[in-house]
Design a protein around this motif. Structure first.
Motif, PDB file in Angstrom:
ATOM      1  N   ARG A 109      41.143  26.151  35.219  1.00 45.68           N
ATOM      2  CA  ARG A 109      41.753  27.286  35.968  1.00 45.68           C
ATOM      3  C   ARG A 109      42.156  28.579  35.119  1.00 45.68           C
ATOM      4  O   ARG A 109      42.037  29.652  35.523  1.00 45.68           O
ATOM      5  N   ASP A 118      46.092  34.125  43.835  1.00 46.49           N
ATOM      6  CA  ASP A 118      45.242  34.358  42.565  1.00 46.49           C
ATOM      7  C   ASP A 118      45.212  35.725  42.389  1.00 46.49           C
ATOM      8  O   ASP A 118      45.219  36.221  41.032  1.00 46.49           O
ATOM      9  N   ALA A 157      40.223  39.116  41.079  1.00 49.42           N
ATOM     10  CA  ALA A 157      40.772  37.931  41.521  1.00 49.42           C
ATOM     11  C   ALA A 157      40.306  37.851  43.035  1.00 49.42           C
ATOM     12  O   ALA A 157      39.832  36.736  43.380  1.00 49.42           O
ATOM     13  N   ILE A 174      41.045  32.358  35.545  1.00 49.82           N
ATOM     14  CA  ILE A 174      41.959  33.521  35.713  1.00 49.82           C
ATOM     15  C   ILE A 174      41.282  34.606  34.675  1.00 49.82           C
ATOM     16  O   ILE A 174      41.249  36.064  34.961  1.00 49.82           O
ATOM     17  N   THR A 225      37.353  35.144  44.412  1.00 50.36           N
ATOM     18  CA  THR A 225      37.804  34.052  44.969  1.00 50.36           C
ATOM     19  C   THR A 225      37.212  33.931  46.548  1.00 50.36           C
ATOM     20  O   THR A 225      36.692  32.989  47.045  1.00 50.36           O
TER      21      THR A 225
END
Lengths: 383, 292, 278
Positions: C210, C21, C233, C214, C237
């Protein structure tokens, strides 16, 4: 030597004679199995939120009911401290992987789930590497059980059900042409469509039109208009309930009166709730019938409805069946990770709400599909 | 069959058009892509369902829900966009802000209603379909078509003939100049959000009626399709949103009719992409390319 | 040392996810640094994931060559995309690239070689943690050196004021093309690593959802700071796992955090100034 044995026998016989119904469910016979007193953790990975929540919530509900039943003795785990730990994977592949990793490193004896076949492909290999057994209750795609020697499933796959569906319906309806409408962006519905196509062609039926749709679609008028023009003898739905119900209703609005049939995805009372009389007569090749008479099925349906206000569907039933299976294994004394896999492989039969089940050499469930027909108030067996 | 397909495309397009009007209005006035529009679309449908369940008749429940959607739009602006306006943040930030609000709205809906689909238990939804020669359609579809046209006309009238409409157009054209001319920016923007969200709510209710389905995911698909519609029609143009809606609806239906059903969405996105490359202002957009 | 080994054994998947990620966030960050709202990273990731998976499954390639070829492909795709969108700015660019991403996803869904909706299964799990973090370190180091070049100055200038940049002779087209291509390359690396650490890929893995994720990481971390993007990220995550105890409220918390950061820390967690509003 003889007296203690006789005495024990007499005592046991007397206990067995006490009608459990009179005494009440809380004192229902929980026997003392070899694993009595041990704690057995079973991890459940389900999509309680996210795009697959419609199925995951049913599964979670079934396992929580099972937890209740274990406490009250309706499910007998032989005195062991068995509980189902339901964790939400939120329909997210990353979370599925993380949960598999969690359950393979925290002493969990067995993993149930995940909800979707794609998630199984992502997560089962982790369990396989850690030698933890996995039992799927809703994964029906090809190639799941071949992921590893300890991957099982209690959900009948489309490959197992569709041939029976085609055979039965062809014998009664005697169709020669068919149209197929299926979802092309969902692994289950796509497999469903493909298998129906293969089986129909094998049976000598010619496919006069094929239409596709996407998950979440609500408007099928264009596809149905085309199908109507092709005049098939039967229409096949490779769909899940949310789309199937609309296809059926919109077909009726457009004046289509053709026979219809589909797979596991149509095994839901929501379809008649939505489409009404238009849904009557649709044939469903399924793994479970809500009206079935199997072990504890009627009582399961009642208790589920009472506790949650909705009826269980096939997802809920298959989850509960897995719980029954696990309870039986634990009752026999299986409590650790290493004992579960051989126990599953050697299972002769488990009595569940799906009926009697066992596993074939490929670790798929050995059970008979039921060919049902939608009618007002539920399902009837198709003749 | 062709006739029926054209009719199908017409009704599908009407739904897209209604949704896109609210989308394009906010973009036209504020240069913001409000990704929470689809959430309001969904919440209005659920609100109607709840009100019906509480015993209100439909002709009362729907307007209350629509007005509620409008108010929710103002609330959305106050929480997620107004603070950013004061800070002159680049347009990327309100977009993210709207994503955050969309997630929150979705979570609230899921908390209250759960993932299952609900239906309306309304008698008029069960009326048999109508026929005009070989064509088949339902009363609900006619109502949706009628509403789309009526509201477009109504909105066009508001924009042209009322002071509020003139204020909105002025702010859309040049915010600084409008402020200098004495237009109350915040009130105008608030009104814009009310109208846009009320229309989004109406689209949600009608869509729910059309397919007799209220579900927390119902905004997902239409959100992206709505983008294609407003790009085609011209971002900021209401007429464009309506015409774009019908065109995209027709294109999708005909794609299926010609056997391209699995490429149906790709065609819509392809159209979107081509328009942006060749003529970014779309069919009716008057504004020139604006930078971020 | 045993504690670390145990921690790794219980969380290696999460650790790997964070690495991938972070790479994805970096790939978007480059475009954002040039002021380009090019939202096609998920598509570039998908192209590379599929190509490296097909090479591994059908031709039995090992990770490194598969990854390199896949990344080359995603870079080419990114370069090809840069051409038609060169005149688009702001939200128009965003929408065009989103449309592109959706088209790529649908193509993957309909082709036989990509397995369609059933995806590709059984991808050998070659991309272990050293591979992922090794790539991350190399990419980060490369970006750090890159940020010290004159070209990087040109990128920043294009973001701050495009006409001024043109005025001092910066080739804006080249800047936009290069940042898109670099972004495509990094996303490609991430995609190949993703395929080789997840056993299974499906078109839905590379769609608008997705891409939104991001974008959110970059905004939370700080739009113009690669380090911030990577941190964003990592945090987001880990978040779903960290707040697992909140069960059904996780979504809600996610939205609130997003909103709070956007409203009260608009420069993101890294606190670097954003470009001027035009």
């Amino acid at each position: 030597m003889k007296r203690p044995v006789f005495f024990a026998f007499a005592l046991a016989a007397t206990c067995a004679l006490i009608p459990t119904a009179v005494v009440g469910p809380s004192l229902a016979a929980t026997t003392k199995g070899p694993a009595a007193g041990k704690t057995v953790k079973v991890g459940v990975i389900a999509d309680v939120t996210g795009s697959a929540a419609v199925y995951g919530v049913q599964q979670k509900d079934a396992y929580e009911l099972a937890n209740d039943d274990l406490k009250s003795g309706l499910l007998d785990a032989g005195g062991a401290n068995l509980s189902f730990d339901v964790e939400d994977a939120a329909s997210d592949g990353n979370q599925v992987a993380n949960l598999f990793q969690k359950f393979t490193t925290d002493g969990t004896a067995l993993i149930l789930g995940p909800t979707l076949s794609g998630e199984a492909r992502k997560g089962d290999p982790i369990a396989v590497a850690a030698k933890t057994a996995v039992v799927g209750t809703s994964t029906t795609a090809d190639g799941i059980t071949s992921l590893g020697p300890c991957v099982f499933r209690v959900s009948l796959s489309e490959a197992q059900v569709v041939p029976a569906t085609v055979a039965h319906t062809k014998a009664v309806w005697k169709y020669k042409t068919a149209a197929i409408i299926y979802g092309d962006d969902n692994a289950f519905t796509k497999t469903d469509g493909d298998i129906f196509k293969t089986q129909l062609e094998k049976a000598g039926v010619s496919i006069v039109d094929t239409e596709t749709f996407h998950v979440g679609d609500k408007d099928f008028a264009a596809s149905l208009t085309k199908i109507k023009a092709a005049k098939p003898d039967v229409i096949v739905l490779g769909a899940l309930a949310e789309e199937a119900e609309k296809i059926i209703q919109q077909a009726s609005t457009l004046g289509i009166k053709t026979h219809m049939m589909g797979g596991n995805g149509l095994n839901s009372t929501k379809i008649y709730d939505y489409a009404g009389p238009a849904a009557a007569g649709v044939v469903v090749g399924a793994a479970w019938s809500i009206n079935g008479n199997y072990t504890g099925n009627k009582s399961f349906v009642e208790r589920f409805k009472k506790r949650y206000g909705v009826e269980p569907d096939q997802f809920g039933a298959q989850a509960y069946a897995a719980a029954q299976l696990v309870a039986q294994l634990v009752k026999e004394g299986k409590a650790t990770k290493d004992e579960m896999c051989p126990a599953l492989r050697e299972l002769r039969v488990a009595q569940t709400v799906l009926g009697p089940i066992a596993f074939d050499p490929g670790r798929d469930v050995n059970a008979a599909p039921v060919i049902l027909q939608i009618e007002k108030g539920g399902f009837a067996y198709f003749h | 069959m062709v006739g029926q397909q054209l009719v199908n495309g017409l009704f599908l397009g009407a739904v897209y058009a209604l949704f896109a009007i609210g989308y394009t209005l906010v973009f036209g006035v504020l240069d913001i892509l409000n990704l929470a529009h689809a959430a309001i679309f969904m919440l209005a449908a659920f609100a109607t369902w709840s009100l019906l369940g509480a015993g209100l008749p439909f002709w009362l429940a729907a307007p209350i829900a629509i007005a509620g959607a409008g108010v929710l739009g103002i609330v959305l602006d106050r929480i997620a966009f107004a603070p950013l306006r004061r800070r002159a943040a680049p347009n990327l930030i309100p977009l993210i802000s709207s994503i955050g609000m969309a997630i929150i709205f979705g979570a609230i809906a899921r908390g209250i209603y759960g993932p299952d689909e609900r239906q309306f238990a309304l008698a008029f939804l069960q009326t048999p379909p109508l026929h005009a020669g070989p064509l088949t359609f339902t009363i609900v579809q006619l109502v949706i078509l009628g509403s789309a046209i009526a509201f477009m006309l109504g909105l066009a009238w508001v924009m042209r003939a009322t002071a509020l409409g003139r204020a909105i157009r002025a702010v859309a054209e040049d915010r600084v100049a409008a402020a200098l001319l004495g237009i109350d920016l915040e009130r105008t923007i608030g009104a814009t959000f009310f109208i846009a969200s009320a229309l989004g709510g109406l689209a949600g209710i009608l869509t729910a009626l059309q397919y007799n389905s209220v579900q927390i995911d119902m905004g997902g698909q239409i959100e992206l399709k709505g983008l294609a519609v407003i790009v085609l029609g011209g971002m900021g143009s209401i007429t464009g949103a309506v015409i774009g809606g019908f065109v995209i609806g027709m294109v999708e239906t005909l794609a299926v009719a010609f056997g391209l059903s699995e490429w149906r969405d790709a065609i819509s996105y392809g159209v979107m992409f081509l328009i942006l490359i060749v003529r970014p202002t779309g069919l009716f957009g008057k504004r020139s390319l604006r930078t971020a | 040392m045993n504690v670390l080994a145990d921690f790794y054994a219980a969380h290696s998947k999460l650790i790997d996810q964070v690495g991938i990620d972070a790479l994805l966030a970096l790939s978007l960050s480059i475009s954002l640094q040039a002021g380009q709202l090019a939202l096609a990273q998920a598509a570039f990731m998908g192209v590379a994931a599929y190509i490296s998976a097909v090479l591994a499954l059908n031709a039995h390639w090992t990770l490194l060559p598969a990854m390199l070829v896949a990344t080359l492909c995603s870079t080419i795709v990114a370069g090809l995309l840069a051409l038609p969108v060169r005149r688009l700015r702001g939200i128009f660019l965003a929408i065009a690239t989103i449309a592109f991403g959706e088209i790529v996803r649908i193509v993957a869904n309909n082709l036989a070689i990509s397995g369609g909706a059933e995806g590709l299964s059984g991808i050998p799990p070659d991309a272990t943690t050293p591979w992922i973090y090794g790539t991350l370190v190399i990419v980060s180091t490369g970006l750090w050196f890159f940020s010290r070049t004159k070209f990087a100055l040109a990128i920043a200038l294009v973001r701050e004021d495009e006409s001024a940049a043109r005025g001092v002779g910066v080739d804006v087209g080249l800047v936009r093309f290069t940042t898109l291509a670099i972004g495509g390359a990094i996303a490609g690396l991430a995609g190949a690593l993703y395929a080789h650490s997840n056993f299974f890929i499906t078109p839905a893995d590379f769609g608008f959802g997705r891409m939104e994720q991001i974008l959110v990481w970059c905004v939370i971390g700080g739009i113009t700071s690669p380090l911030g993007a990577a941190i964003g990220a990592a945090l987001l995550t880990i978040l779903p796992e960290a707040i697992r105890a909140l069960a059904d409220y996780r979504d809600f918390v996610n939205g609130i955090i997003l909103l709070v950061v956007v409203l009260f820390a608009p420069r993101g967690l890294a606190g670097i100034r954003l470009g001027k509003r035009r």
